[in-house]
Design an enzyme around this catalytic site. Structure first.
Site, short mmCIF file in Angstrom:
data_model
loop_
_atom_site.label_atom_id
_atom_site.label_comp_id
_atom_site.label_asym_id
_atom_site.label_seq_id
_atom_site.Cartn_x
_atom_site.Cartn_y
_atom_site.Cartn_z
N HIS A 146 -12.30 -27.43 -52.95
CA HIS A 146 -12.05 -27.03 -54.33
C HIS A 146 -12.84 -27.93 -55.28
O HIS A 146 -13.10 -29.09 -54.98
CB HIS A 146 -10.56 -27.10 -54.65
CG HIS A 146 -10.17 -26.37 -55.90
ND1 HIS A 146 -10.30 -26.94 -57.14
CD2 HIS A 146 -9.69 -25.12 -56.10
CE1 HIS A 146 -9.90 -26.07 -58.06
NE2 HIS A 146 -9.53 -24.96 -57.45
N GLU A 216 -16.08 -20.12 -56.76
CA GLU A 216 -15.44 -20.53 -58.01
C GLU A 216 -16.45 -21.29 -58.86
O GLU A 216 -16.64 -22.49 -58.69
CB GLU A 216 -14.20 -21.39 -57.74
CG GLU A 216 -14.38 -22.49 -56.71
CD GLU A 216 -13.36 -23.61 -56.87
OE1 GLU A 216 -12.36 -23.42 -57.57
OE2 GLU A 216 -13.61 -24.70 -56.31
#
Length: 306
Positions: A146, A216
């Protein structure tokens, strides 16, 4: 509370067609994407030439520090009472300290993921969370790579790849995050950055069977900015093309690629209609049970569009 939607199926089945290689027009479109956006937390069949209905993935990925026992209890209640599309794999990823609370009260319809895990077997690594601990608490997935782990904590591509390999070897599915920062996007390096991050996973993992790729763009996380459906699609096409060229056609066809970046109940349906967007990694909107359910159910939009 971070959450991710996806149940690990024994094998991937029927989600999408092989993506075509990027041509000159697509590359040109990619370049214009960098300038346009600056202004302002399933599967595929490997050989079928006809489009088949995708099995989507929706992942909750709110900030790791978000949540209290009371707020999480409310969110669990909302999710337990929600009607969720059967063709969507749903996974929630709560902060580590609340995993047991979630596991004990959340419907079995939804799987649980860790937000992070250590690179190897547990030991004297104070503050870290081991794969073995996540499994002991009932987790089936873990989010790795992430953007905050990369750009705040400082984890490198190769280290993240090794973490993914260990998690997979111990039976956890991996939500493998990739994405570029604003300055990289403006410099036209989106593909270079994403491909380097993908390569680190590919160099380390033994198989892609239990991996979901989450694109992302860092500039869109929590900023309110979101790529248009077409802009997100062109990056997803490029990612699938890289997998086809560098891993295999079968992996490119089967691997689910989800989008994360200011996804909400108002934009998810249009994003989900795109051929190579297989679901979402949802941030702030995942902290609102009804809106998260709307996002989950929007993933089947391409069935309607087909």
């Amino acid at each position: 509370m971070a959450a991710t939607s996806l149940t690990a199926p024994p094998s991937f089945s029927g989600l999408r067609r092989i993506s075509p290689k990027l041509d000159a027009a697509a590359v040109s479109s990619h370049q214009s994407f960098f300038h346009r956006v600056n202004s302002s937390t399933r599967l595929v069949s490997s050989s079928s030439s006809s489009h088949r209905s995708p099995r989507g993935v929706v992942a909750m990925a709110g900030s790791g520090k978000n949540g209290t026992k009371d707020s999480i209890a409310k969110l669990i209640s909302d999710l337990n009472s929600a009607t969720l599309e059967a063709d969507v794999d749903v996974v929630v990823s709560p902060p580590f300290v609340y995993i047991d609370q979630v596991k004990s009260s959340l419907t079995d319809r939804i799987d649980i993921s860790g937000q992070n895990s250590w690179v190897g077997k547990g030991g004297a690594f104070t503050g870290e969370i081991s794969v073995e601990q996540l499994k002991d608490l009932g987790c089936k997935w873990v989010i790795l790579g992430h953007s905050e782990r990369r750009h705040v904590i400082g984890e490198k591509d190769e280290f993240i790849g090794k973490k993914a390999a260990y998690a997979l070897s111990e039976g956890l599915g991996v939500i493998a995050c990739i994405g570029e920062k604003l300055e990289e996007r403006e410099a036209g390096k989106t593909f270079d950055v994403c491909f380097a991050q993908l390569k680190a996973f590919a160099d380390a993992v033994p198989s892609w069977d239990n991996i979901v790729v989450a694109y992302e763009p860092v500039w869109a996380i929590g900023t309110g900015k979101v790529a248009s459906p077409q802009q997100a699609q062109e990056v997803h096409v490029a990612v699938r093309g890289w997998l086809k060229k560098n891993v295999s056609e079968e992996v490119a066809s089967k691997t689910r690629i989800i989008y994360g970046g200011s996804v909400n109940g108002g934009n998810s349906a249009e994003l989900a209609k795109e051929e190579d967007i297989d679901g979402f990694l949802v941030g702030g909107a995942s902290l609102k049970g009804p809106e998260f359910a709307t996002i989950v159910n929007s993933v089947t939009s391409k069935k309607v569009a087909a």
